[in-house]
Design a protein around this motif. Structure first.
Motif, PDB file in Angstrom:
ATOM      1  N   LEU A 171      68.900  -8.682 -21.902  1.00 51.37           N
ATOM      2  CA  LEU A 171      67.919  -7.900 -22.677  1.00 51.37           C
ATOM      3  C   LEU A 171      66.780  -7.318 -21.841  1.00 51.37           C
ATOM      4  O   LEU A 171      65.936  -6.610 -22.365  1.00 51.37           O
ATOM      5  CB  LEU A 171      67.319  -8.800 -23.771  1.00 51.37           C
ATOM      6  N   PHE A 202      59.639 -24.254 -36.497  1.00 45.59           N
ATOM      7  CA  PHE A 202      59.564 -22.805 -36.267  1.00 45.59           C
ATOM      8  C   PHE A 202      60.337 -22.081 -37.376  1.00 45.59           C
ATOM      9  O   PHE A 202      59.973 -20.986 -37.771  1.00 45.59           O
ATOM     10  CB  PHE A 202      60.141 -22.439 -34.897  1.00 45.59           C
ATOM     11  N   PHE A 258      56.008 -16.644 -36.249  1.00 47.59           N
ATOM     12  CA  PHE A 258      57.424 -16.395 -35.966  1.00 47.59           C
ATOM     13  C   PHE A 258      57.960 -15.254 -36.835  1.00 47.59           C
ATOM     14  O   PHE A 258      58.682 -14.382 -36.352  1.00 47.59           O
ATOM     15  CB  PHE A 258      58.261 -17.669 -36.194  1.00 47.59           C
ATOM     16  N   SER A 310      63.126 -15.809 -44.453  1.00 51.07           N
ATOM     17  CA  SER A 310      63.825 -15.178 -43.322  1.00 51.07           C
ATOM     18  C   SER A 310      64.550 -13.920 -43.791  1.00 51.07           C
ATOM     19  O   SER A 310      64.845 -13.753 -44.972  1.00 51.07           O
ATOM     20  CB  SER A 310      64.859 -16.141 -42.733  1.00 51.07           C
ATOM     21  N   LEU A 311      64.877 -13.086 -42.832  1.00 54.27           N
ATOM     22  CA  LEU A 311      65.522 -11.807 -43.156  1.00 54.27           C
ATOM     23  C   LEU A 311      66.980 -11.967 -43.550  1.00 54.27           C
ATOM     24  O   LEU A 311      67.505 -11.187 -44.333  1.00 54.27           O
ATOM     25  CB  LEU A 311      65.441 -10.866 -41.937  1.00 54.27           C
ATOM     26  N   SER A 312      67.643 -12.981 -42.984  1.00 50.11           N
ATOM     27  CA  SER A 312      69.096 -13.084 -43.178  1.00 50.11           C
ATOM     28  C   SER A 312      69.565 -14.507 -43.486  1.00 50.11           C
ATOM     29  O   SER A 312      70.762 -14.751 -43.504  1.00 50.11           O
ATOM     30  CB  SER A 312      69.815 -12.603 -41.919  1.00 50.11           C
ATOM     31  N   PRO A 353      69.595 -15.190 -34.690  1.00 52.42           N
ATOM     32  CA  PRO A 353      70.766 -14.328 -34.510  1.00 52.42           C
ATOM     33  C   PRO A 353      70.936 -13.871 -33.056  1.00 52.42           C
ATOM     34  O   PRO A 353      72.071 -13.693 -32.594  1.00 52.42           O
ATOM     35  CB  PRO A 353      70.477 -13.125 -35.429  1.00 52.42           C
ATOM     36  N   ALA A 366      60.407  -8.289 -32.644  1.00 50.95           N
ATOM     37  CA  ALA A 366      61.512  -8.367 -31.671  1.00 50.95           C
ATOM     38  C   ALA A 366      62.612  -7.365 -32.009  1.00 50.95           C
ATOM     39  O   ALA A 366      63.231  -6.784 -31.109  1.00 50.95           O
ATOM     40  CB  ALA A 366      62.078  -9.784 -31.633  1.00 50.95           C
ATOM     41  N   ILE A 367      62.843  -7.148 -33.298  1.00 51.70           N
ATOM     42  CA  ILE A 367      63.870  -6.160 -33.676  1.00 51.70           C
ATOM     43  C   ILE A 367      63.489  -4.798 -33.112  1.00 51.70           C
ATOM     44  O   ILE A 367      64.321  -4.095 -32.529  1.00 51.70           O
ATOM     45  CB  ILE A 367      64.026  -6.095 -35.219  1.00 51.70           C
ATOM     46  N   PHE A 399      61.371 -20.062 -24.005  1.00 54.75           N
ATOM     47  CA  PHE A 399      62.079 -21.333 -23.795  1.00 54.75           C
ATOM     48  C   PHE A 399      61.263 -22.502 -24.334  1.00 54.75           C
ATOM     49  O   PHE A 399      61.823 -23.461 -24.881  1.00 54.75           O
ATOM     50  CB  PHE A 399      62.387 -21.547 -22.306  1.00 54.75           C
ATOM     51  N   ALA A 415      59.441 -22.729 -26.915  1.00 56.84           N
ATOM     52  CA  ALA A 415      59.696 -22.933 -28.358  1.00 56.84           C
ATOM     53  C   ALA A 415      61.020 -23.654 -28.545  1.00 56.84           C
ATOM     54  O   ALA A 415      61.131 -24.566 -29.370  1.00 56.84           O
ATOM     55  CB  ALA A 415      59.699 -21.594 -29.085  1.00 56.84           C
ATOM     56  N   ILE A 454      62.585  -5.304 -28.761  1.00 56.99           N
ATOM     57  CA  ILE A 454      63.599  -5.854 -27.847  1.00 56.99           C
ATOM     58  C   ILE A 454      64.966  -5.226 -28.129  1.00 56.99           C
ATOM     59  O   ILE A 454      65.616  -4.688 -27.235  1.00 56.99           O
ATOM     60  CB  ILE A 454      63.670  -7.393 -27.942  1.00 56.99           C
TER      61      ILE A 454
HETATM   62  C1  HEM Z   1      64.395 -18.905 -26.393  1.00 58.27           C
HETATM   63  C2  HEM Z   1      64.269 -17.823 -27.147  1.00 58.27           C
HETATM   64  C3  HEM Z   1      64.198 -17.826 -28.645  1.00 58.27           C
HETATM   65  C4  HEM Z   1      63.919 -18.834 -29.530  1.00 58.27           C
HETATM   66  C5  HEM Z   1      63.551 -20.290 -29.207  1.00 58.27           C
HETATM   67  C6  HEM Z   1      64.056 -18.290 -30.865  1.00 58.27           C
HETATM   68  C7  HEM Z   1      63.855 -19.009 -32.028  1.00 58.27           C
HETATM   69  C8  HEM Z   1      64.075 -18.518 -33.302  1.00 58.27           C
HETATM   70  C9  HEM Z   1      63.922 -19.278 -34.516  1.00 58.27           C
HETATM   71  C10 HEM Z   1      63.480 -20.742 -34.601  1.00 58.27           C
HETATM   72  C11 HEM Z   1      64.224 -18.457 -35.549  1.00 58.27           C
HETATM   73  C12 HEM Z   1      64.265 -18.814 -37.038  1.00 58.27           C
HETATM   74  C13 HEM Z   1      63.088 -18.301 -37.801  1.00 58.27           C
HETATM   75  C14 HEM Z   1      63.401 -18.211 -39.270  1.00 58.27           C
HETATM   76  O1  HEM Z   1      63.264 -19.209 -39.984  1.00 58.27           O
HETATM   77  O2  HEM Z   1      63.803 -17.128 -39.719  1.00 58.27           O
HETATM   78  C15 HEM Z   1      64.564 -17.173 -34.993  1.00 58.27           C
HETATM   79  C16 HEM Z   1      64.896 -16.074 -35.741  1.00 58.27           C
HETATM   80  C17 HEM Z   1      64.992 -14.806 -35.222  1.00 58.27           C
HETATM   81  N1  HEM Z   1      65.039 -14.474 -33.892  1.00 58.27           N
HETATM   82 FE1  HEM Z   1      64.900 -15.736 -32.329  1.00 58.27          FE
HETATM   83  N2  HEM Z   1      64.406 -16.974 -30.777  1.00 58.27           N
HETATM   84  C18 HEM Z   1      64.493 -16.642 -29.444  1.00 58.27           C
HETATM   85  C19 HEM Z   1      64.810 -15.406 -28.928  1.00 58.27           C
HETATM   86  C20 HEM Z   1      64.944 -14.248 -29.645  1.00 58.27           C
HETATM   87  C21 HEM Z   1      65.084 -12.944 -29.086  1.00 58.27           C
HETATM   88  C22 HEM Z   1      65.079 -12.589 -27.589  1.00 58.27           C
HETATM   89  C23 HEM Z   1      65.179 -12.070 -30.113  1.00 58.27           C
HETATM   90  C24 HEM Z   1      65.337 -10.592 -29.940  1.00 58.27           C
HETATM   91  C25 HEM Z   1      65.690  -9.708 -30.838  1.00 58.27           C
HETATM   92  C26 HEM Z   1      65.127 -12.845 -31.347  1.00 58.27           C
HETATM   93  C27 HEM Z   1      65.208 -12.358 -32.636  1.00 58.27           C
HETATM   94  C28 HEM Z   1      65.143 -13.108 -33.793  1.00 58.27           C
HETATM   95  C29 HEM Z   1      65.179 -12.518 -35.138  1.00 58.27           C
HETATM   96  C30 HEM Z   1      65.276 -11.037 -35.483  1.00 58.27           C
HETATM   97  C31 HEM Z   1      65.078 -13.592 -36.031  1.00 58.27           C
HETATM   98  C32 HEM Z   1      64.989 -13.519 -37.557  1.00 58.27           C
HETATM   99  C33 HEM Z   1      66.233 -13.991 -38.251  1.00 58.27           C
HETATM  100  C34 HEM Z   1      66.060 -13.937 -39.760  1.00 58.27           C
HETATM  101  O3  HEM Z   1      64.937 -13.792 -40.236  1.00 58.27           O
HETATM  102  O4  HEM Z   1      67.067 -14.044 -40.469  1.00 58.27           O
HETATM  103  N3  HEM Z   1      64.987 -14.169 -31.017  1.00 58.27           N
HETATM  104  N4  HEM Z   1      64.474 -17.234 -33.631  1.00 58.27           N
END
Ligand code: HEM
Length: 250
Positions: free
Chosen positions: A66, A103, A171, A108-110, A35, A178-179, A77, A79, A182
């Motif tokens: 951020l 990853f 993750f 997941s949350l949403s 998101p 991160a919530i 990056f 990842a 960040i």
């Molecule tokens: C290059 C940077 C980033 C990458 C490669 C990345 C990658 C990902 C991936 C692969 C997921 C999916 C995980 C799942 O299956 O739920 C995800 C979910 C998420 N990411 Fe990122 N992320 C990045 C940056 C960030 C940042 C800076 C935040 C700051 C708040 C963030 C917050 C989240 C949150 C809250 C979810 C959970 C979504 C859910 O569970 O529905 N991410 N991210």
């Protein structure tokens, strides 16, 4: 055709949507499971089409939007780059992150689990399940630990293909960290619920509900601190003790 004529559409589009300004995604753009990255593309911190994002663009976007330190940006990056299926890739696209069980993970949350269908975009029902566990207007470590545990428990009970790899686990906890650290406040490890709800449902930075970029730089260590706190606050029901009084095989 004059060079200025060729330049005109770019200038007009650029003026309509300057760096940092929100504009909803176009049908030709790509988005994915994260998101926050979707949001940064919607604001133009990342390429608005969501494609071919390089290291500099990622580090700059995470810093400008951020206040993530460049070290942290480079770490994240990696990842993204590893999710690009092309060998020796130096960029990634937002939909590369959707690769299930790399990853992207169940619980997941949403997003719903891949087993149930479309898994990369926001799902209101799943988010309702999560926010039911957001029992205060201010999310803290215990609240996000509880809602995360709820999601994995529900997936485990309903999805016959449920799985969570070690990387998926990291993750899952890190996203919740991160919530708080960040989107919220890395010092108090809290985040107003309305910031999370606004970001997830609109994929837009929550300025409209009072959010401001962290004044303090955010490091990997900050995320790790909150990660460990969430891990300690998480409890699933323990397995029952051995019960020798019941012999289920006879
Ligand atoms: C290059 C940077 C980033 C990458 C490669 C990345 C990658 C990902 C991936 C692969 C997921 C999916 C995980 C799942 O299956 O739920 C995800 C979910 C998420 N990411 Fe990122 N992320 C990045 C940056 C960030 C940042 C800076 C935040 C700051 C708040 C963030 C917050 C989240 C949150 C809250 C979810 C959970 C979504 C859910 O569970 O529905 N991410 N991210």
């Amino acid at each position: 055709m004059k060079f200025t004529t060729l330049l005109f559409p770019a200038v007009v589009l650029g003026a309509a949507c300057p760096y940092g300004t929100y504009a909803p995604e176009e049908p030709t753009d790509t988005r994915g499971v994260c998101p926050m990255l979707n949001t940064l593309a919607n604001h133009g911190y990342l390429p608005r089409n969501g494609r071919n994002i390089n290291e500099n663009q990622t580090v700059q976007a995470l810093y400008d939007a951020l206040n993530l330190t460049p070290d942290f940006g480079r770490f994240l990056f990696k990842a993204g780059r590893l999710s690009n299926p092309m060998p020796n890739a130096t960029t990634f696209s937002l939909d590369d992150l959707n690769r299930h069980d790399l990853f992207e993970h169940d619980g997941s949350l949403s997003r719903q689990d891949a087993y149930f269908g479309q898994w990369s975009r926001f799902n209101q029902t799943v988010w309702n399940w999560t926010t039911q566990y957001y029992t205060s207007d201010l999310l803290d470590v215990q609240i996000v630990a509880n809602s995360r545990a709820q999601r994995h428990t529900r997936s485990n009970l309903t999805n016959p293909m449920y799985s969570l790899s070690e990387v998926g686990y990291l993750f899952s906890v890190a996203e919740n960290a991160a919530i708080l650290s960040i989107l919220g406040d890395k010092v108090t490890q809290t985040c107003p619920k309305k910031f999370a709800d606004y970001l997830f449902t609109n994929e837009q930075l929550p300025f409209a509900v009072g959010w401001k970029k962290s004044a303090l730089p955010i490091t990997i260590q900050d995320l790790v601190t909150t990660f460990l706190a969430i891990q300690s606050a998480t409890s699933f029901p323990p397995p029952p003790p051995d019960d020798s009084s019941v012999d289920i095989f006879n």
